[in-house]
Design an enzyme around this catalytic site. Structure first.
Site, PDB file in Angstrom:
ATOM      1  N   LYS A 186      15.470 -14.080 -10.166  1.00 30.86           N
ATOM      2  CA  LYS A 186      15.301 -12.960 -11.105  1.00 30.86           C
ATOM      3  C   LYS A 186      14.506 -13.417 -12.311  1.00 30.86           C
ATOM      4  O   LYS A 186      13.574 -12.767 -12.755  1.00 30.86           O
ATOM      5  CB  LYS A 186      16.691 -12.516 -11.533  1.00 30.86           C
ATOM      6  CG  LYS A 186      17.176 -11.164 -11.503  1.00 30.86           C
ATOM      7  CD  LYS A 186      16.957 -10.140 -10.480  1.00 30.86           C
ATOM      8  CE  LYS A 186      15.941 -10.257  -9.462  1.00 30.86           C
ATOM      9  NZ  LYS A 186      16.174  -9.777  -8.156  1.00 30.86           N
ATOM     10  N   ARG A 226       5.361   0.274  -5.731  1.00 29.08           N
ATOM     11  CA  ARG A 226       5.258  -0.531  -4.517  1.00 29.08           C
ATOM     12  C   ARG A 226       4.331  -1.727  -4.704  1.00 29.08           C
ATOM     13  O   ARG A 226       4.305  -2.626  -3.876  1.00 29.08           O
ATOM     14  CB  ARG A 226       4.724   0.335  -3.365  1.00 29.08           C
ATOM     15  CG  ARG A 226       5.664   1.448  -2.967  1.00 29.08           C
ATOM     16  CD  ARG A 226       4.972   2.487  -2.122  1.00 29.08           C
ATOM     17  NE  ARG A 226       4.635   2.002  -0.805  1.00 29.08           N
ATOM     18  CZ  ARG A 226       5.364   2.196   0.283  1.00 29.08           C
ATOM     19  NH1 ARG A 226       6.490   2.862   0.205  1.00 29.08           N
ATOM     20  NH2 ARG A 226       4.987   1.736   1.445  1.00 29.08           N
ATOM     21  N   LYS A 247       6.784  -4.321  -4.151  1.00 28.16           N
ATOM     22  CA  LYS A 247       8.166  -3.915  -3.899  1.00 28.16           C
ATOM     23  C   LYS A 247       8.523  -4.023  -2.436  1.00 28.16           C
ATOM     24  O   LYS A 247       9.599  -4.465  -2.069  1.00 28.16           O
ATOM     25  CB  LYS A 247       8.356  -2.477  -4.383  1.00 28.16           C
ATOM     26  CG  LYS A 247       9.764  -1.933  -4.182  1.00 28.16           C
ATOM     27  CD  LYS A 247      10.750  -2.640  -5.081  1.00 28.16           C
ATOM     28  CE  LYS A 247      12.171  -2.174  -4.895  1.00 28.16           C
ATOM     29  NZ  LYS A 247      13.122  -3.126  -5.493  1.00 28.16           N
ATOM     30  N   ASN A 271      -1.879   2.138   5.855  1.00 24.68           N
ATOM     31  CA  ASN A 271      -0.865   1.188   5.421  1.00 24.68           C
ATOM     32  C   ASN A 271      -0.471   0.382   6.647  1.00 24.68           C
ATOM     33  O   ASN A 271      -0.203   0.972   7.686  1.00 24.68           O
ATOM     34  CB  ASN A 271       0.345   1.974   4.889  1.00 24.68           C
ATOM     35  CG  ASN A 271       1.281   1.100   4.095  1.00 24.68           C
ATOM     36  OD1 ASN A 271       1.019  -0.071   3.918  1.00 24.68           O
ATOM     37  ND2 ASN A 271       2.357   1.689   3.631  1.00 24.68           N
ATOM     38  N   GLY A 272      -0.462  -0.938   6.566  1.00 25.94           N
ATOM     39  CA  GLY A 272      -0.126  -1.766   7.722  1.00 25.94           C
ATOM     40  C   GLY A 272      -1.266  -2.723   8.009  1.00 25.94           C
ATOM     41  O   GLY A 272      -2.102  -2.983   7.130  1.00 25.94           O
ATOM     42  N   GLU A 303      19.968 -16.336  -6.785  1.00 26.93           N
ATOM     43  CA  GLU A 303      19.467 -15.019  -7.187  1.00 26.93           C
ATOM     44  C   GLU A 303      19.144 -14.990  -8.682  1.00 26.93           C
ATOM     45  O   GLU A 303      18.128 -14.425  -9.103  1.00 26.93           O
ATOM     46  CB  GLU A 303      20.506 -13.945  -6.816  1.00 26.93           C
ATOM     47  CG  GLU A 303      20.174 -12.530  -7.253  1.00 26.93           C
ATOM     48  CD  GLU A 303      18.859 -11.997  -6.672  1.00 26.93           C
ATOM     49  OE1 GLU A 303      18.230 -12.650  -5.828  1.00 26.93           O
ATOM     50  OE2 GLU A 303      18.460 -10.901  -7.113  1.00 26.93           O
ATOM     51  N   GLU A 333      10.722 -14.425 -11.387  1.00 28.10           N
ATOM     52  CA  GLU A 333       9.802 -13.387 -10.911  1.00 28.10           C
ATOM     53  C   GLU A 333       9.388 -12.410 -12.002  1.00 28.10           C
ATOM     54  O   GLU A 333       8.298 -11.872 -11.953  1.00 28.10           O
ATOM     55  CB  GLU A 333      10.364 -12.638  -9.695  1.00 28.10           C
ATOM     56  CG  GLU A 333      11.539 -11.745  -9.982  1.00 28.10           C
ATOM     57  CD  GLU A 333      12.078 -11.049  -8.732  1.00 28.10           C
ATOM     58  OE1 GLU A 333      11.303 -10.801  -7.805  1.00 28.10           O
ATOM     59  OE2 GLU A 333      13.276 -10.755  -8.712  1.00 28.10           O
ATOM     60  N   HIS A 361      21.086 -36.310  -7.069  1.00 30.94           N
ATOM     61  CA  HIS A 361      20.273 -36.865  -5.982  1.00 30.94           C
ATOM     62  C   HIS A 361      18.779 -36.655  -6.238  1.00 30.94           C
ATOM     63  O   HIS A 361      17.989 -36.679  -5.298  1.00 30.94           O
ATOM     64  CB  HIS A 361      20.705 -36.250  -4.650  1.00 30.94           C
ATOM     65  CG  HIS A 361      22.136 -36.550  -4.327  1.00 30.94           C
ATOM     66  ND1 HIS A 361      22.562 -37.801  -3.947  1.00 30.94           N
ATOM     67  CD2 HIS A 361      23.244 -35.778  -4.409  1.00 30.94           C
ATOM     68  CE1 HIS A 361      23.869 -37.778  -3.776  1.00 30.94           C
ATOM     69  NE2 HIS A 361      24.313 -36.564  -4.057  1.00 30.94           N
ATOM     70  N   TRP A 419      -2.809  -2.841  -1.727  1.00 23.79           N
ATOM     71  CA  TRP A 419      -2.379  -4.188  -2.081  1.00 23.79           C
ATOM     72  C   TRP A 419      -3.112  -5.095  -1.117  1.00 23.79           C
ATOM     73  O   TRP A 419      -2.848  -5.071   0.087  1.00 23.79           O
ATOM     74  CB  TRP A 419      -0.866  -4.298  -1.917  1.00 23.79           C
ATOM     75  CG  TRP A 419      -0.257  -5.513  -2.510  1.00 23.79           C
ATOM     76  CD1 TRP A 419      -0.017  -5.763  -3.832  1.00 23.79           C
ATOM     77  CD2 TRP A 419       0.247  -6.654  -1.796  1.00 23.79           C
ATOM     78  NE1 TRP A 419       0.588  -6.981  -3.990  1.00 23.79           N
ATOM     79  CE2 TRP A 419       0.759  -7.554  -2.756  1.00 23.79           C
ATOM     80  CE3 TRP A 419       0.296  -7.003  -0.457  1.00 23.79           C
ATOM     81  CZ2 TRP A 419       1.323  -8.768  -2.411  1.00 23.79           C
ATOM     82  CZ3 TRP A 419       0.866  -8.222  -0.116  1.00 23.79           C
ATOM     83  CH2 TRP A 419       1.371  -9.093  -1.083  1.00 23.79           C
ATOM     84  N   CYS A 436       0.828  -1.209   0.000  1.00 23.51           N
ATOM     85  CA  CYS A 436       0.000   0.000   0.000  1.00 23.51           C
ATOM     86  C   CYS A 436       0.865   1.262   0.000  1.00 23.51           C
ATOM     87  O   CYS A 436       1.944   1.293   0.563  1.00 23.51           O
ATOM     88  CB  CYS A 436      -0.880   0.030   1.232  1.00 23.51           C
ATOM     89  SG  CYS A 436      -1.872  -1.444   1.427  1.00 23.51           S
TER      90      CYS A 436
HETATM   91  C1  F6R Z   1      13.225  -9.886  -5.591  1.00 23.22           C
HETATM   92  C2  F6R Z   1      12.994  -8.954  -4.497  1.00 23.22           C
HETATM   93  C3  F6R Z   1      12.482  -9.500  -3.224  1.00 23.22           C
HETATM   94  C4  F6R Z   1      13.079  -8.734  -2.033  1.00 23.22           C
HETATM   95  C5  F6R Z   1      12.406  -9.185  -0.736  1.00 23.22           C
HETATM   96  C6  F6R Z   1      12.986  -8.474   0.464  1.00 23.22           C
HETATM   97  O1  F6R Z   1      13.720  -9.225  -6.704  1.00 23.22           O
HETATM   98  O2  F6R Z   1      13.176  -7.777  -4.626  1.00 23.22           O
HETATM   99  O3  F6R Z   1      12.737 -10.869  -3.104  1.00 23.22           O
HETATM  100  O4  F6R Z   1      14.455  -8.958  -1.998  1.00 23.22           O
HETATM  101  O5  F6R Z   1      11.034  -8.949  -0.798  1.00 23.22           O
HETATM  102  O6  F6R Z   1      12.804  -7.107   0.365  1.00 23.22           O
HETATM  103  P1  F6R Z   1      13.681  -6.094   1.178  1.00 23.22           P
HETATM  104  O7  F6R Z   1      15.088  -6.214   0.701  1.00 23.22           O
HETATM  105  O8  F6R Z   1      13.086  -4.750   0.902  1.00 23.22           O
HETATM  106  O9  F6R Z   1      13.574  -6.496   2.622  1.00 23.22           O
END
Ligand code: F6R
Length: 608
Positions: free
Chosen positions: A485, A27, A603, A101-102, A481, A488, A504, A75, A2
């Protein structure tokens, strides 16, 4: 997650609110709404889906008169992403509009209580209880109604409140969810983050937990939780507007990939002085440090993957056992943590709910916490005993790139620094690593120069519906990672495996044409990786090998090769991950995906 904005001034509020919400789009959200006081009453407009729908509905805000209002991107957490669940929520008498928000954790009990008092609910949200509580406690004194309402809440909240009896006034309340006030000329604002404000003002005030503020066009008054006025010093924000915009690239993600040399420079340069790593913000007593029994790294998603890199580097250099654990697991595991444990918490946003909860759990058990965070003054930064900012600048694309690489750079500096303080690194190795760290921004530019090559490879592989990433040791941490990437943003199925684990079980999934990306940058493990490549090739896999420049051995087995510049093995993850970021980006682009806002993702994940 949010986003909240608020505006009070002399000009039309609705277009300002929509503009602010636009800047918070990154976000993640699934509905949006505004409430503006005009023509003697509060009017709300809400729409599901993209903000564009709300813009159309309100004729870009011009159809909603008034100079004081609040806005929200939602959200969904409590209740489906419908128009009736979208914020703002109104009290039954129409006097109060609320954005939030929260999470109000005790909302069910409050809802029951309010219903027993005759209040009628229009939504399934936890937020709506706030609007009704305000109505219940309001007898002409807004401040007192706000305080009484807040005293009934449990959970986390950033609240924006509009009251019809105060046509030019906004109330902003913060507890465990970020809220920032913006100071303008004859206009004032609030927002969930500075990105929404920097188009209008650079002078901001960070509310602390428990504080609330009243804003009118010419004045901001901040109060503490007992209602006493508190003096706040405005902070000047230096992030440029351009830094928060796309700067000519098709997507924020590509822009942020390209920004990595600059971001790494910002993370590294101020911390290397006279050939020594001199981190700011670390006040760990020497005696305590020498007595630590182990280090625990906790984080979520990509930040967790950065922690996986950190584990190898810290253990290798400091010879202290390091455990890495996703925050959502650590917090519920009754973890064995005491005052002899250093807990490193990693987060780009500094607001990730699970990470905050895990951190609090560790603190409650006596651990010392060190946060590696990008967003200044975020919750995690404030909770930590020591903070190392990553200084990556605003990261807008949901998929992190520069956020991750700067976390890795800071972890590497931290490892060298701790190893030195613990007396576990000799001077020659120290000097070699410091020189290597200083060269990272330039070296990472050479990985970025692989851009056209990764574009070509993406065109070759983008149609496959499943890919595997394999590697050993640090290369395996990078695989985690690289795989995240890709999945997602392109929605392709991909998995990362420790190469030795393939046989395995997973090798059963290798079939004719299956793409396998093999990271083979560790000389000591190169032969082992070649054996793994042979195993998958024997079962029909197509292999994209990633190896060190000049190491031609890979050409004998791989169908495609990506060469990254040579460095100390501990400094390779950044050079390796960048081509993988580019690969994911171009695969997603080929597949027509919404790269900056992948489906189902947010985000800043401020809910559990
Ligand atoms: C993937 C991504 C997420 C964040 C995760 C933690 O590209 O961005 O996996 O890494 O949600 O977010 P932060 O770093 O803001 O705690």
């Amino acid at each position: 997650m949010c986003g909240i904005v608020g505006f009070t001034g002399l000009q039309a509020a609705a277009p300002m609110l929509l503009e602010g919400l636009k800047r918070l789009e990154y976000r993640g959200y699934d509905s949006a709404g505004i409430a503006v006081f005009g023509d003697g009453k509060i009017r709300t407009e809400r729409a599901t889906g993209r903000l564009e729908n709300l813009c159309i509905q309100t004729q870009d805000g011009t159809a909603v008169p008034g100079a004081c209002g609040i806005g929200h991107t939602r959200w969904a957490t409590h209740g489906a992403p419908t128009e009736y669940n979208a914020h703002p929520h109104l009290s039954n008498d129409g006097k109060f509009a609320v954005v939030h928000n929260g999470i109000i954790e005790n909302y069910a009990a409050l809802r029951e209580e309010l219903m027993a008092h005759g209040y009628v609910f229009q939504s399934e949200t936890d937020t709506e209880v706030v609007a009704h509580l305000l109505e219940m406690y309001y007898h002409g004194d807004l401040k007192s109604a706000v305080m009484k309402t807040v005293s009934r809440l449990e959970g986390s909240w950033a609240l924006g409140i509009l009251c019809a009896d105060y046509p030019d006034r906004l109330v902003a309340v913060r507890y465990a969810s970020p809220l920032i006030l913006g100071i303008g000329v004859e206009e004032n604002y609030f927002a969930s983050d500075v990105t929404a404000l920097i188009g209008h003002t650079r002078n901001v005030v960070y509310l602390e937990d428990g504080e609330f503020a009243e804003l009118s066009p010419g004045k901001i008054t901040v109060y503490d939780c007992v209602g006493a006025e508190c003096k706040k010093t405005p902070v000047r924000v230096n992030w440029s507007m351009e830094a928060a915009e796309k700067g000519g690239y098709d997507h924020f993600m590509l822009k942020e990939i390209m920004e990595q040399p600059r971001a790494l420079k910002a993370a590294i340069e101020p911390r290397i002085k006279g050939g020594r790593v001199v981190p700011d913000g670390i006040e760990m007593p020497q005696q305590w440090l020498e007595g630590i029994s182990r280090i625990v790294i906790t984080a979520c998603g990509s930040a967790y993957h950065a922690g996986c890199v950190g584990r190898y580097v810290i253990e290798q250099l400091c010879r202290v056992p390091v455990q890495v654990e996703v925050a959502s697991e650590l917090r519920y595991r009754n973890p064995i943590i005491d005052e002899h444990v250093l807990v490193i918490v990693i987060s780009q946003s500094g607001e990730t709910a699970d990470t905050i909860a895990a951190m609090k759990e560790c603190k409650a058990r006596g651990a010392r916490t060190l946060a590696i965070v990008n967003v200044v003054n975020s919750t995690i930064a404030k909770l930590a005993d020591d903070v190392m900012y990553t200084w990556a600048g605003p990261e807008i694309a949901v998929a992190t790139t520069k956020g991750y690489t700067t976390q890795v750079a800071v972890l590497t500096m931290l490892a060298v620094y701790l190893a030195d303080r613990l007396g576990r690194i000799d001077e020659a190795e120290y000097q070699k690593l410091v020189a290597g760290i200083s060269a990272l921004p330039e070296r990472c530019q050479r990985s970025i120069d692989l851009n056209p090559h990764m574009d070509r490879l993406a065109r070759k592989y983008h149609r496959h519906n499943a890919l595997f990433f394999i590697g050993r040791n640090l290369d395996y941490a990078v695989c985690l990672e690289a795989s995240l990437k890709l999945k997602e943003i392109s929605y392709l199925h991909s998995e990362a495996y420790a190469a030795g684990e393939l046989k395995h079980g997973t090798i059963a999934l290798i079939e004719e044409g299956r793409p396998v990306v093999a990271l083979c940058c560790h000389d000591a493990l190169f032969d082992k990786m070649m054996a793994n490549i042979k195993e998958v090739k024997a079962r029909g896999a197509q292999v994209m090998g990633v190896a060190i420049e000049g190491d031609r051995r890979i050409l004998a087995e791989a169908d495609d090769v990506v060469f990254v510049p040579a460095a100390d093995p501990m400094l390779l993850p950044i050079s390796e991950v960048i081509p993988m970021q580019l690969f994911a980006y171009y695969v997603a682009k080929e597949n027509g995906c919404d790269i900056d806002k992948p489906k189902n993702l947010a985000k800043s994940v401020t809910v559990e």
